[in-house]
Design a protein around this motif. Sequence first.
Motif, PDB file in Angstrom:
ATOM      1  N   ALA A  39      -5.440   6.001   0.856  1.00 52.64           N
ATOM      2  CA  ALA A  39      -4.382   5.033   1.149  1.00 52.64           C
ATOM      3  C   ALA A  39      -3.570   4.741  -0.112  1.00 52.64           C
ATOM      4  O   ALA A  39      -2.337   4.674  -0.063  1.00 52.64           O
ATOM      5  CB  ALA A  39      -4.989   3.749   1.698  1.00 52.64           C
ATOM      6  N   MET A  96      -1.227   7.541  -0.666  1.00 55.99           N
ATOM      7  CA  MET A  96      -0.060   7.529   0.214  1.00 55.99           C
ATOM      8  C   MET A  96       0.945   6.462  -0.225  1.00 55.99           C
ATOM      9  O   MET A  96       2.151   6.683  -0.194  1.00 55.99           O
ATOM     10  CB  MET A  96      -0.501   7.265   1.659  1.00 55.99           C
ATOM     11  N   LEU A  97       0.433   5.290  -0.651  1.00 58.86           N
ATOM     12  CA  LEU A  97       1.351   4.249  -1.133  1.00 58.86           C
ATOM     13  C   LEU A  97       2.093   4.738  -2.379  1.00 58.86           C
ATOM     14  O   LEU A  97       3.295   4.536  -2.530  1.00 58.86           O
ATOM     15  CB  LEU A  97       0.573   2.968  -1.450  1.00 58.86           C
ATOM     16  N   GLY A 143       4.783   6.968  -1.400  1.00 63.20           N
ATOM     17  CA  GLY A 143       5.942   6.217  -0.930  1.00 63.20           C
ATOM     18  C   GLY A 143       6.739   5.632  -2.084  1.00 63.20           C
ATOM     19  O   GLY A 143       7.968   5.668  -2.081  1.00 63.20           O
ATOM     20  N   PHE A 146       8.711   8.411  -3.639  1.00 66.36           N
ATOM     21  CA  PHE A 146       9.817   8.876  -2.784  1.00 66.36           C
ATOM     22  C   PHE A 146      10.954   7.859  -2.797  1.00 66.36           C
ATOM     23  O   PHE A 146      12.132   8.227  -2.861  1.00 66.36           O
ATOM     24  CB  PHE A 146       9.286   9.095  -1.371  1.00 66.36           C
ATOM     25  N   THR A 147      10.588   6.556  -2.761  1.00 65.69           N
ATOM     26  CA  THR A 147      11.620   5.521  -2.810  1.00 65.69           C
ATOM     27  C   THR A 147      12.370   5.589  -4.135  1.00 65.69           C
ATOM     28  O   THR A 147      13.602   5.456  -4.168  1.00 65.69           O
ATOM     29  CB  THR A 147      10.980   4.138  -2.628  1.00 65.69           C
ATOM     30  N   LEU A 163      14.824   8.341  -4.008  1.00 67.85           N
ATOM     31  CA  LEU A 163      16.003   8.113  -3.177  1.00 67.85           C
ATOM     32  C   LEU A 163      16.910   7.034  -3.756  1.00 67.85           C
ATOM     33  O   LEU A 163      18.126   7.137  -3.663  1.00 67.85           O
ATOM     34  CB  LEU A 163      15.577   7.697  -1.765  1.00 67.85           C
TER      35      LEU A 163
END
Lengths: 124, 331
Positions: free
Chosen positions: A12, A15-16, A19, A22-23, A26
């Motif tokens: 977990a 995965m965080l 994220g 990825f943020t 972007l």
Amino acid sequence: MAALFSDHLYEAAAMLLFGVGFTTLLLNRNLLKKIIGLNVMDTAVYLFLASMGYIEGRFPPILREGVTDASAYVNPVPAGLVLTGIVVSVSVTALLLALTVRLYERFRTLNIDEIVLLARKGEK
Amino acid sequence: MPKINDRYPASAHKRVSDWLTNGFTGLDREMTQAETPPAAPSAEAAGQAEDAFQEKARRDRERESDLYARLHHWSVTRGERQARLLYRFLAVIVCGGIVFFLLRTVSALPALGRVDAPVNNEVSYRYISRGPEETGAVNFVSGMILDYRAFDTLGESSVLFLASCAVMMLLRLDRDDAKGPVPSPLSLTGGDLHGDDILRASSLVLFPVIALFGAAVVLNGHSSPGGGFAGGAILGGALMLLSNAAGEERVSRLITERRASLAIFTALLFYAGAKSVVFYTGANGIPLDIPLGEPFSILSAGLILPLDMCVGLIVALTMYGFYRLFTKGGY
């Protein structure tokens, strides 16, 4: 979802972290920060792979004298995959940084929007 | 009801009642009257109509260009910010969705550290149970990446070599560039550290230790944690420290671009040649006796030690090359 942070803490967290990377990739307009985001994503993948190979209460995958039983060691395959991932990530990061240096030399900015605008202006 | 009375002369009821009272002649007269063309407008009236039309068209054009100007103004002032806000909002939403689905998937995986997870299958069992006797390596990961999966590691080393070639192509300084070097956004030091007393004195102590430690990690890759990749990175770091402390011209006189490329190429060639021999003999059932030696000693594990040295050389020179290319634009 209930057992997410008790049974799957490392996955977990990976995965965080993915994220977050990825943020960053972007949202940031700065090319260097985008590369940092990509590296954070890479790190998340290493953490995920390493946690997949872990087996509760076993030795690291290096032979101990007198312990030849295969069921005494953790899984060595994900470690090798992480090694591959690190090498590829180093190569990709070096290539991206080299391209960034060239872009900076040409446009004197690291902001991707400004680079796109300047490049379009240069085309006309 | 005045409205109805106003329209009454033209209504169907009036015409039908006229027809009933006056007979066909009344309707016929009405129809022939309607067919007579309307009187042509006078020249003055036509001119006025034309002026009015032109005036209306001009006002329409003005209104349109005003609208476009306001739209443009909005797009450069508030619109850009709003589009950016929308982009950021959507980006966060997309990332949140991706993380949500990843977490859902993760929660469906077998729990951390379980033996019966599908990833712990017969492949890893075979690597561990037969690894020491087949490869001679005490470190199962070294035995795996340099023996069972050696082709993969050859690919990795080639990726590193290709990356350093690409970076060299991108960053090599143009010698006849009259403008002089552009300050790189990545050079943290900004100046030459050569001559810094603290750095030079501490590196006198640190460099031998780091270099020896790197060499030990490379040479013991098969019998302890470590290996070519880790040791190579340590050696590369030691070279970077030396380059900063002793002056880059001394180190770059020792490690020229030509020598570094040649060394990496030779290492890759040796790696590929050695593994080709192993693959060929193995696939055709030709016995190839490479002594595996005693476990836990340095000279053991057959081909793994020389292959580890090759990988360590490639990684060290590539790391140092990246550093040189990013700071100075050449070896």
